[in-house]
Enzyme design. Structure first.
Site, mmCIF file in Angstrom:
data_model
loop_
_atom_site.group_PDB
_atom_site.id
_atom_site.type_symbol
_atom_site.label_atom_id
_atom_site.label_comp_id
_atom_site.label_asym_id
_atom_site.label_seq_id
_atom_site.Cartn_x
_atom_site.Cartn_y
_atom_site.Cartn_z
ATOM 1 N N HIS A 1 0.848 -1.185 0.000
ATOM 2 C CA HIS A 1 0.000 0.000 0.000
ATOM 3 C C HIS A 1 0.892 1.246 0.000
ATOM 4 C CE1 HIS A 1 0.596 -0.570 4.484
ATOM 5 N NE2 HIS A 1 0.892 0.699 4.346
HETATM 6 P P1 TYD Z 1 -2.001 -3.523 7.635
HETATM 7 O O1 TYD Z 1 -1.944 -2.059 7.350
HETATM 8 O O2 TYD Z 1 -2.736 -4.405 6.684
HETATM 9 O O3 TYD Z 1 -0.526 -4.089 7.798
HETATM 10 P P2 TYD Z 1 0.669 -4.090 6.725
HETATM 11 O O4 TYD Z 1 0.258 -3.128 5.635
HETATM 12 O O5 TYD Z 1 1.841 -3.611 7.480
HETATM 13 O O6 TYD Z 1 0.847 -5.462 6.216
HETATM 14 O O7 TYD Z 1 -2.597 -3.693 9.092
HETATM 15 C C1 TYD Z 1 -2.983 -4.940 9.625
HETATM 16 C C2 TYD Z 1 -4.162 -4.726 10.557
HETATM 17 O O8 TYD Z 1 -3.779 -3.924 11.681
HETATM 18 C C3 TYD Z 1 -5.316 -4.030 9.883
HETATM 19 O O9 TYD Z 1 -6.507 -4.651 10.340
HETATM 20 C C4 TYD Z 1 -5.258 -2.616 10.404
HETATM 21 C C5 TYD Z 1 -4.616 -2.774 11.777
HETATM 22 N N1 TYD Z 1 -3.786 -1.633 12.168
HETATM 23 C C6 TYD Z 1 -4.177 -0.846 13.232
HETATM 24 O O10 TYD Z 1 -5.235 -1.054 13.853
HETATM 25 N N2 TYD Z 1 -3.371 0.190 13.603
HETATM 26 C C7 TYD Z 1 -2.217 0.467 12.955
HETATM 27 O O11 TYD Z 1 -1.512 1.429 13.337
HETATM 28 C C8 TYD Z 1 -1.819 -0.352 11.832
HETATM 29 C C9 TYD Z 1 -0.557 -0.076 11.088
HETATM 30 C C10 TYD Z 1 -2.644 -1.387 11.481
#
Ligand code: TYD
Length: 132
Positions: A49
């Protein structure tokens, strides 16, 4: 593309090492959120992303992983494997993390609270926004 890697000063002695992170000092923004990724499987890609308005500082405090950064025009890859090195990932930068070592802990400092509306999770949408 200009990759911003920050060298973090290590305070070490015969007891071990210590690195301090202070906003507006060695961290070039006000820290509003800290999170860390761990227990990541070695065959998964995370990230995938971009953010519309978010700057992050990312440190492999333990272990290693590969990073792909893409500003919509150019892609680069690098390895994060040094707890004394921080990678600045600015807004409108597509990022993917992969090849996580089993012990990898990625520490992420961000300049804003979590906000799902700030994410661009579609690569096509990201490229369209980056071209604006
Ligand atoms: P995600 O952004 O998909 O992780 P990455 O892009 O690093 O692989 O986040 C995973 C899950 O965690 C998603 O359900 C959103 C949640 N999340 C939070 O609640 N707070 C945060 O600060 C972050 C980064 C993610």
């Amino acid at each position: 593309m200009n990759v911003k890697l920050i060298q973090l000063q290590k305070h070490g002695d015969d007891r071990g090492s210590l690195i301090a992170l202070e906003d507006q000092k060695n961290v070039p923004f006000t820290i509003r959120r800290v999170y860390y990724l761990f227990n990541t499987k070695d065959d998964v890609r995370r990230g995938c992303h971009a953010h519309k308005n978010l700057t992050q500082l990312i440190i492999a405090v333990r272990g290693s992983c590969r990073f792909l950064l893409d500003d919509g025009k150019e892609k680069i890859t690098l390895t994060l494997d040094n707890p004394a090195q921080g990678l600045i990932v600015e807004s409108m930068m597509w990022r993917e993390m992969y090849d996580f070592s089993e012990d990898c802990v990625l520490l992420v400092l961000a300049d804003a609270h979590y906000e799902e509306e700030d994410y661009l999770r579609s690569y096509d949408e990201f490229v369209k926004n980056a071209a604006k």
